[in-house]
Scaffold this active site. Structure first.
Site, PDB file in Angstrom:
ATOM      1  N   HIS A  42      45.296  31.553  31.777  1.00  0.00           N
ATOM      2  CA  HIS A  42      44.668  32.759  32.326  1.00  0.00           C
ATOM      3  C   HIS A  42      45.091  32.913  33.785  1.00  0.00           C
ATOM      4  O   HIS A  42      44.603  32.219  34.669  1.00  0.00           O
ATOM      5  CB  HIS A  42      43.149  32.639  32.226  1.00  0.00           C
ATOM      6  CG  HIS A  42      42.417  33.928  32.470  1.00  0.00           C
ATOM      7  ND1 HIS A  42      43.003  35.040  33.046  1.00  0.00           N
ATOM      8  CD2 HIS A  42      41.132  34.293  32.206  1.00  0.00           C
ATOM      9  CE1 HIS A  42      42.119  36.020  33.118  1.00  0.00           C
ATOM     10  NE2 HIS A  42      40.968  35.594  32.623  1.00  0.00           N
TER      11      HIS A  42
ATOM     12  N   HIS B  19      42.883  38.858  36.486  1.00  0.00           N
ATOM     13  CA  HIS B  19      41.508  39.309  36.725  1.00  0.00           C
ATOM     14  C   HIS B  19      40.881  38.793  38.015  1.00  0.00           C
ATOM     15  O   HIS B  19      39.665  38.893  38.195  1.00  0.00           O
ATOM     16  CB  HIS B  19      40.609  38.947  35.530  1.00  0.00           C
ATOM     17  CG  HIS B  19      41.081  39.534  34.248  1.00  0.00           C
ATOM     18  ND1 HIS B  19      40.509  39.238  33.029  1.00  0.00           N
ATOM     19  CD2 HIS B  19      42.100  40.401  33.971  1.00  0.00           C
ATOM     20  CE1 HIS B  19      41.137  39.902  32.070  1.00  0.00           C
ATOM     21  NE2 HIS B  19      42.113  40.608  32.619  1.00  0.00           N
TER      22      HIS B  19
ATOM     23  N   TYR C 161      40.942  35.555  39.117  1.00  0.00           N
ATOM     24  CA  TYR C 161      40.563  34.144  39.091  1.00  0.00           C
ATOM     25  C   TYR C 161      41.623  33.303  39.812  1.00  0.00           C
ATOM     26  O   TYR C 161      42.528  33.848  40.441  1.00  0.00           O
ATOM     27  CB  TYR C 161      40.312  33.705  37.648  1.00  0.00           C
ATOM     28  CG  TYR C 161      39.174  34.482  37.011  1.00  0.00           C
ATOM     29  CD1 TYR C 161      37.881  34.383  37.525  1.00  0.00           C
ATOM     30  CD2 TYR C 161      39.390  35.346  35.954  1.00  0.00           C
ATOM     31  CE1 TYR C 161      36.826  35.111  36.975  1.00  0.00           C
ATOM     32  CE2 TYR C 161      38.357  36.080  35.404  1.00  0.00           C
ATOM     33  CZ  TYR C 161      37.079  35.963  35.917  1.00  0.00           C
ATOM     34  OH  TYR C 161      36.048  36.700  35.384  1.00  0.00           O
TER      35      TYR C 161
END
Length: 372
Positions: free
Chosen positions: A176, A179, A181
């Site tokens: 990931h 977004h 992060y």
């Protein structure tokens, strides 16, 4: 949906696809969505049933909700699953087995929240907020800048998680990187003010992400696919951009591809929006064009509005997927991830392929609090 369109839907969506050494039976992916149904970070039988239900209904690839890697500052909730520790890994092993029994394929998404962490929150309450420069998404200096030792520890945590995924029988992993992060905090100039090799231009800001990809690549077998998810937008800023131009995007993706990424999962709020002026290509289309790697598109597929609009009282309605089919027929991107539509109706793909669109159950906000 007119009956003569059913054949077209099947022709477009039901095509096998190779992702690394993995063969997928069709082009539909379940998008990763945070659910918070894993008390203590351990996924249980209900989580296994939830994912297996979508696999049994024909979804070609399941990408799990984000799972915390084994680093003290990685998390921000006691109910988000971990991807470390004997109990959590045993739970994930059962999830993978359930999905495989249902005929599916599954990747865990590996996650570190970085500066999005709230001080004092579980799973490790006294863990510090850390990021490339200690700067939160809102611009406040409210955390600690990561040292080289911190960077090495996080890179190692991702590599360990990837190796665990392969050992447990998963079919690949997704990192990931979007977004807002941790990885994205390195990629984004607003949160990365470093003056060392991990900051500066887009090449320097990609170094951390590329090291994570390379470490994961080294920890798994050659055919074990690694997907890298990224976004321009952040959880607090829909207008944010990591790459201002196609040239910057090409630099970033090239470094990640060279490090060992097999595919790019391009998170957008609406899949049909062009990414750069002068072209109709969406973000996934640009990623495929610039990197030569497979690309996964996502964003309000099969629904009339975006995720946050549902919580503003706007009901999501089922919509036609004609534009999606148009883009996939042109090979703009290779796979499409479906999120809320699969929460609303686990049999979404089966019904779409059979022309039973009038039987689809649309997503609504109440479904967020259930796992079914």
């Amino acid at each position: 949906m007119p009956m003569n369109s059913v054949e077209r839907v099947r022709d477009v969506l039901v095509r096998p696809f190779s992702l690394g050494g993995l063969t997928l039976p069709n082009r539909v992916v379940m998008a990763p969505m945070t659910r918070e149904f894993s008390p203590g970070g351990v996924p249980g039988h209900d989580v296994a049933r939830y994912y297996a239900r979508r696999a049994a209904a024909g979804v070609g690839l399941i990408i799990t909700e984000g799972t915390y890697v084994g680093h003290d500052s990685a998390g921000n909730s006691a109910r988000v699953p971990h991807f470390h520790g004997d109990e959590a890994l045993a739970g994930w092993s059962a999830v993978a087995e359930a999905v495989h029994r249902a005929g599916g394929r599954i990747l865990p998404q590996l996650w570190h929240v970085g500066m999005d962490r709230t001080a004092g929150n579980p799973p490790v309450p006294d863990a510090p907020r850390i990021g490339p420069s200690g700067i939160a998404l809102d611009g406040t200096e409210s955390g600690r800048e990561m040292t080289r030792s911190d960077i090495d520890d996080v890179v190692a945590a991702y590599a360990t998680a990837a190796a665990s995924a392969e050992a447990l029988g998963f079919d690949g992993v997704e990192i990931h990187g979007g977004h807002g992060y941790l990885i994205d905090q390195f990629l984004w100039a607003r949160t990365n003010r470093r003056t060392d090799a991990y900051g500066g231009d887009i090449g320097g800001r990609t170094r951390f992400a590329a090291q994570i990809v390379a470490a994961c690549r080294e920890s798994v077998s050659a055919g074990f696919p690694i997907s890298f998810r990224f976004s321009q937008w952040k959880i607090n800023d829909y207008r944010a951009r990591v790459a201002e131009t196609p040239q910057e995007l090409q630099t970033m993706l090239g470094l990640l591809a060279d490090a060992g990424a097999d595919a790019f999962h391009c998170s957008t709020r609406r899949f049909h929006r062009p990414e750069f002026e002068g072209s109709d290509l969406n973000l996934a289309g640009w990623a495929k064009k610039l990197s030569g790697k497979p690309a996964i598109s996502v964003g309000s597929v099969g629904l009339s509005n975006e995720f946050m609009q549902v919580f503003q009282g706007m009901q999501a309605e089922v919509t036609d997927i004609g534009e999606l089919l148009d883009r996939m027929e042109r090979d703009e991107f290779d796979l499409v991830a479906v999120g809320r539509a699969l929460l609303g109706d686990p049999e979404w793909l089966q019904k779409v392929l059979a022309g039973r669109v009038d039987e689809l159950t649309p997503f609504h906000a109440g479904l967020v609090g259930t796992l079914r």
